[in-house]
Design a protein around this motif. Structure first.
Motif, PDB file in Angstrom:
ATOM      1  N   UNK A  57       1.232  -0.486  -1.701  1.00  0.00           N
ATOM      2  CA  UNK A  57       2.316  -0.172  -0.762  1.00  0.00           C
ATOM      3  C   UNK A  57       2.155  -0.994   0.510  1.00  0.00           C
ATOM      4  N   UNK A  58       0.940  -1.087   1.013  1.00  0.00           N
ATOM      5  CA  UNK A  58       0.705  -1.851   2.243  1.00  0.00           C
ATOM      6  C   UNK A  58       0.956  -3.343   2.024  1.00  0.00           C
ATOM      7  N   UNK A  59       0.606  -3.863   0.860  1.00  0.00           N
ATOM      8  CA  UNK A  59       0.874  -5.269   0.573  1.00  0.00           C
ATOM      9  C   UNK A  59       2.375  -5.550   0.587  1.00  0.00           C
ATOM     10  N   UNK A  60       3.135  -4.668  -0.049  1.00  0.00           N
ATOM     11  CA  UNK A  60       4.600  -4.830  -0.027  1.00  0.00           C
ATOM     12  C   UNK A  60       5.145  -4.676   1.385  1.00  0.00           C
ATOM     13  N   UNK A  61       4.605  -3.713   2.125  1.00  0.00           N
ATOM     14  CA  UNK A  61       5.069  -3.477   3.488  1.00  0.00           C
ATOM     15  C   UNK A  61       4.753  -4.652   4.403  1.00  0.00           C
ATOM     16  N   UNK A  62       3.613  -5.298   4.179  1.00  0.00           N
ATOM     17  CA  UNK A  62       3.263  -6.462   4.983  1.00  0.00           C
ATOM     18  C   UNK A  62       4.267  -7.589   4.749  1.00  0.00           C
ATOM     19  N   UNK A  63       4.682  -7.743   3.499  1.00  0.00           N
ATOM     20  CA  UNK A  63       5.637  -8.796   3.163  1.00  0.00           C
ATOM     21  C   UNK A  63       7.021  -8.489   3.739  1.00  0.00           C
ATOM     22  N   UNK A 109       8.444  -5.025   5.669  1.00  0.00           N
ATOM     23  CA  UNK A 109       8.213  -3.629   6.032  1.00  0.00           C
ATOM     24  C   UNK A 109       9.448  -2.751   5.872  1.00  0.00           C
ATOM     25  N   UNK A 110      10.592  -3.195   6.320  1.00  0.00           N
ATOM     26  CA  UNK A 110      11.798  -2.365   6.318  1.00  0.00           C
ATOM     27  C   UNK A 110      12.151  -1.787   4.966  1.00  0.00           C
ATOM     28  N   UNK A 111      12.353  -2.631   3.948  1.00  0.00           N
ATOM     29  CA  UNK A 111      12.701  -2.082   2.630  1.00  0.00           C
ATOM     30  C   UNK A 111      11.605  -1.194   2.033  1.00  0.00           C
ATOM     31  N   UNK A 112      10.349  -1.584   2.239  1.00  0.00           N
ATOM     32  CA  UNK A 112       9.261  -0.770   1.687  1.00  0.00           C
ATOM     33  C   UNK A 112       9.177   0.573   2.390  1.00  0.00           C
ATOM     34  N   UNK A 113       9.342   0.579   3.704  1.00  0.00           N
ATOM     35  CA  UNK A 113       9.308   1.834   4.451  1.00  0.00           C
ATOM     36  C   UNK A 113      10.471   2.736   4.037  1.00  0.00           C
ATOM     37  N   UNK A 114      11.640   2.151   3.830  1.00  0.00           N
ATOM     38  CA  UNK A 114      12.801   2.934   3.394  1.00  0.00           C
ATOM     39  C   UNK A 114      12.569   3.518   2.009  1.00  0.00           C
ATOM     40  N   UNK A 115      12.026   2.712   1.110  1.00  0.00           N
ATOM     41  CA  UNK A 115      11.766   3.194  -0.248  1.00  0.00           C
ATOM     42  C   UNK A 115      10.734   4.311  -0.242  1.00  0.00           C
ATOM     43  N   UNK A 116       9.646   4.117   0.499  1.00  0.00           N
ATOM     44  CA  UNK A 116       8.572   5.115   0.533  1.00  0.00           C
ATOM     45  C   UNK A 116       8.996   6.380   1.267  1.00  0.00           C
ATOM     46  N   UNK A 117       9.798   6.229   2.309  1.00  0.00           N
ATOM     47  CA  UNK A 117      10.152   7.372   3.142  1.00  0.00           C
ATOM     48  C   UNK A 117      11.361   8.143   2.619  1.00  0.00           C
ATOM     49  N   UNK A 118      12.325   7.453   2.045  1.00  0.00           N
ATOM     50  CA  UNK A 118      13.560   8.134   1.652  1.00  0.00           C
ATOM     51  C   UNK A 118      13.796   8.201   0.144  1.00  0.00           C
ATOM     52  N   UNK A 140       2.835   8.141   7.416  1.00  0.00           N
ATOM     53  CA  UNK A 140       1.861   7.197   6.852  1.00  0.00           C
ATOM     54  C   UNK A 140       2.334   5.752   7.000  1.00  0.00           C
ATOM     55  N   UNK A 141       3.598   5.506   6.745  1.00  0.00           N
ATOM     56  CA  UNK A 141       4.124   4.137   6.874  1.00  0.00           C
ATOM     57  C   UNK A 141       4.076   3.667   8.333  1.00  0.00           C
ATOM     58  N   UNK A 142       4.442   4.538   9.249  1.00  0.00           N
ATOM     59  CA  UNK A 142       4.393   4.157  10.665  1.00  0.00           C
ATOM     60  C   UNK A 142       2.978   3.956  11.148  1.00  0.00           C
ATOM     61  N   UNK A 143       2.055   4.794  10.703  1.00  0.00           N
ATOM     62  CA  UNK A 143       0.660   4.629  11.079  1.00  0.00           C
ATOM     63  C   UNK A 143       0.116   3.316  10.520  1.00  0.00           C
ATOM     64  N   UNK A 144       0.450   3.014   9.288  1.00  0.00           N
ATOM     65  CA  UNK A 144      -0.020   1.771   8.673  1.00  0.00           C
ATOM     66  C   UNK A 144       0.525   0.551   9.415  1.00  0.00           C
ATOM     67  N   UNK A 145       1.778   0.632   9.840  1.00  0.00           N
ATOM     68  CA  UNK A 145       2.354  -0.493  10.579  1.00  0.00           C
ATOM     69  C   UNK A 145       1.663  -0.659  11.932  1.00  0.00           C
ATOM     70  N   UNK A 146       1.341   0.434  12.574  1.00  0.00           N
ATOM     71  CA  UNK A 146       0.648   0.361  13.869  1.00  0.00           C
ATOM     72  C   UNK A 146      -0.764  -0.199  13.718  1.00  0.00           C
ATOM     73  N   UNK A 147      -1.413   0.125  12.609  1.00  0.00           N
ATOM     74  CA  UNK A 147      -2.790  -0.309  12.392  1.00  0.00           C
ATOM     75  C   UNK A 147      -2.882  -1.750  11.875  1.00  0.00           C
ATOM     76  N   UNK A 148      -1.787  -2.293  11.376  1.00  0.00           N
ATOM     77  CA  UNK A 148      -1.855  -3.655  10.825  1.00  0.00           C
ATOM     78  C   UNK A 148      -1.594  -4.717  11.877  1.00  0.00           C
TER      79      UNK A 148
END
Length: 178
Positions: A66-72, A74-83, A170-178
């Protein structure tokens, strides 16, 4: 996205019926969702403490993917994971598995739904290396909280909201930590 559209079309009746339930008692639903979220946080903290004693265990491969996809992107991955994922997974594991099995046996409903939810997140990795079975433990507390939320709110929307909260934070925390 395809799975979410499929679930929205074919499970619309469940979603509509259960939406009426949460509209009747919105404060109760919010209390249950946040109480279950607090339990998820506590369980995750305990899991993190346990994992510290096993330094050879690598990072959860599902989280890493998930983090690898989000790094590439973030928006679509965060939307998929969150909604999207919460809608699909909660209709499958809570409204589907838990709801059907609970009619016969409440304890078995918890066990089966929790185990399938955990396996769903790591089954592909377990096939590569059985050491990844350890990560079943990471998903079981959240699965329990989601079942608890579904049972207490009597609505799939309660556990969808809880799942969205868990994944969104989790997605927001991961984005802040990356």
């Amino acid at each position: 996205a395809v799975g979410a559209v499929y679930m929205l079309i074919f499970c619309w009746g469940i979603l509509r019926r259960d939406f009426d339930v949460i509209c009747e008692r919105p404060l109760r639903v919010l209390i249950v969702v946040f109480a279950a979220y607090a339990l998820v946080l506590c369980f995750n903290f305990v899991f993190a403490l346990i994992v510290q004693f096993f330094p050879d265990i690598i990072i959860n491969p599902n989280n890493q993917a998930v983090m690898d996809y989000a790094t590439a992107d973030f928006g679509p991955m965060a939307a998929a994971a969150t909604f999207l994922a919460p809608i699909v997974e909660e209709l499958l594991f809570r409204a589907g598995v838990f709801g059907l099995v609970r009619r016969r046996n409440r304890v078995l409903a918890y066990e089966v739904s929790m185990l399938l939810f955990a396996l769903y997140h790591v089954w592909g990795y377990i096939a590569i290396d059985p050491i990844y079975l350890i990560y079943l433990l990471q998903y079981l507390p959240a699965a329990w909280a989601l079942c608890y939320c579904y049972e207490r709110t009597n609505s799939v929307w309660g556990c969808i909201f809880l799942h969205m909260l868990v994944n969104g934070v989790a997605m927001n925390a991961a984005q802040l930590l990356s």
